[in-house]
Design a protein around this motif. Structure first.
Motif, mmCIF file in Angstrom:
data_model
loop_
_atom_site.group_PDB
_atom_site.id
_atom_site.type_symbol
_atom_site.label_atom_id
_atom_site.label_comp_id
_atom_site.label_asym_id
_atom_site.label_seq_id
_atom_site.Cartn_x
_atom_site.Cartn_y
_atom_site.Cartn_z
ATOM 1 N N PRO A 1 0.846 -1.284 0.293
ATOM 2 C CA PRO A 1 0.027 -0.241 -0.285
ATOM 3 C C PRO A 1 0.530 1.099 -0.200
ATOM 4 O O PRO A 1 0.811 2.231 -1.191
ATOM 5 C CB PRO A 1 -0.813 -0.013 1.334
ATOM 6 N N GLY A 2 1.997 1.257 0.873
ATOM 7 C CA GLY A 2 2.842 2.267 1.529
ATOM 8 C C GLY A 2 3.467 2.382 -0.533
ATOM 9 O O GLY A 2 3.647 3.415 -0.686
ATOM 10 N N GLY B 1 -5.606 3.614 -11.035
ATOM 11 C CA GLY B 1 -4.081 3.953 -10.091
ATOM 12 C C GLY B 1 -3.180 2.584 -9.832
ATOM 13 O O GLY B 1 -2.239 3.296 -10.027
ATOM 14 N N GLN B 2 -3.475 1.883 -9.980
ATOM 15 C CA GLN B 2 -2.220 0.841 -10.227
ATOM 16 C C GLN B 2 -1.214 0.652 -11.529
ATOM 17 O O GLN B 2 -0.594 0.391 -11.715
ATOM 18 C CB GLN B 2 -2.570 -0.951 -9.886
ATOM 19 N N ALA C 1 -7.448 7.363 -7.429
ATOM 20 C CA ALA C 1 -7.054 7.245 -6.076
ATOM 21 C C ALA C 1 -6.862 6.504 -4.911
ATOM 22 O O ALA C 1 -7.136 6.480 -4.016
ATOM 23 C CB ALA C 1 -6.799 8.741 -5.692
ATOM 24 N N SER C 2 -7.306 5.106 -5.658
ATOM 25 C CA SER C 2 -7.438 4.278 -4.480
ATOM 26 C C SER C 2 -6.122 2.606 -4.951
ATOM 27 O O SER C 2 -6.293 2.505 -6.097
ATOM 28 C CB SER C 2 -9.330 3.277 -4.623
ATOM 29 N N TRP C 3 -6.025 2.302 -3.972
ATOM 30 C CA TRP C 3 -5.095 0.683 -4.402
ATOM 31 C C TRP C 3 -5.981 -0.066 -5.577
ATOM 32 O O TRP C 3 -5.349 -1.123 -5.743
ATOM 33 C CB TRP C 3 -5.226 0.452 -3.103
ATOM 34 N N TRP D 1 2.547 1.491 -3.338
ATOM 35 C CA TRP D 1 1.271 2.110 -4.389
ATOM 36 C C TRP D 1 1.273 3.583 -4.220
ATOM 37 O O TRP D 1 1.138 4.625 -4.764
ATOM 38 C CB TRP D 1 0.291 1.674 -4.441
ATOM 39 N N SER D 2 1.126 3.918 -2.920
ATOM 40 C CA SER D 2 0.531 5.367 -3.052
ATOM 41 C C SER D 2 1.992 6.596 -3.168
ATOM 42 O O SER D 2 1.722 7.411 -4.089
ATOM 43 C CB SER D 2 0.131 5.489 -1.196
ATOM 44 N N ALA E 1 0.610 4.272 -11.575
ATOM 45 C CA ALA E 1 1.571 3.906 -10.377
ATOM 46 C C ALA E 1 2.644 2.948 -10.826
ATOM 47 O O ALA E 1 4.036 2.867 -11.415
ATOM 48 C CB ALA E 1 1.194 3.019 -9.168
ATOM 49 N N PHE F 1 1.651 6.268 -7.071
ATOM 50 C CA PHE F 1 0.539 7.409 -7.434
ATOM 51 C C PHE F 1 0.392 8.771 -7.141
ATOM 52 O O PHE F 1 0.577 9.211 -8.486
ATOM 53 C CB PHE F 1 -0.239 6.714 -6.895
ATOM 54 N N ASN F 2 1.387 8.982 -6.520
ATOM 55 C CA ASN F 2 0.901 10.285 -6.014
ATOM 56 C C ASN F 2 2.246 10.878 -7.041
ATOM 57 O O ASN F 2 1.873 12.380 -7.379
ATOM 58 C CB ASN F 2 1.264 10.262 -4.164
#
Length: 129
Positions: free
Chosen positions: A74-75, A107-108, A100-102, A77-78, A111, A81-82
């Motif tokens: 998760p981290g 989003g994936q 903006a969702s895992w 990806w975040s 990223a 993505f950001n």
């Protein structure tokens, strides 16, 4: 002029896709991301084939905490993505809030495309990566 404006908007809009059986949402998201990160499609498809697959969102079966088509933590990806979001917005792309969702295919894909474009392939261990 309105038609040209709408065409430019479509070229800059990155669409997200619902993950339902037989929707090929991952394939569509990977193709969509080519607007912003051309040349990443083959890697995204190959890596996802050996990581999370091309169907539904998949959690890691060993309990590592990774998940999705590219098996992101998760981290990680975040962070990816950001950075991708900032990059594509700076270049005039429009990204829906759903990305903006895992759990988002867009989003994936964003990223992952940002990661591979920026030399981060070492974050994946799948044979296709």
């Amino acid at each position: 002029q309105t038609a040209q404006h709408l065409k430019r908007m479509r070229e800059r809009l990155l669409r997200d896709f619902a993950v339902v059986p037989d929707s090929k949402a991952w394939h569509k998201a990977v193709r969509e991301v080519q607007k912003a990160y051309p040349g990443t499609e083959a890697w995204l498809m190959s890596c996802s084939a050996s990581e999370g697959g091309w169907g539904r969102w998949v959690p890691n079966s060993q309990g590592s905490g990774v998940g999705g088509w590219l098996q992101f933590m998760p981290g990680t990806w975040s962070g990816f993505f950001n950075r991708a979001l900032a990059d594509v917005r700076a270049r005039g792309f429009l990204v829906p809030t759903s990305a903006a969702s895992w759990y988002s295919v867009l989003g994936q894909a964003l990223a992952g495309a940002w990661g591979v474009t920026n030399g981060m392939r070492h974050h994946w261990a799948g044979s296709g990566c």
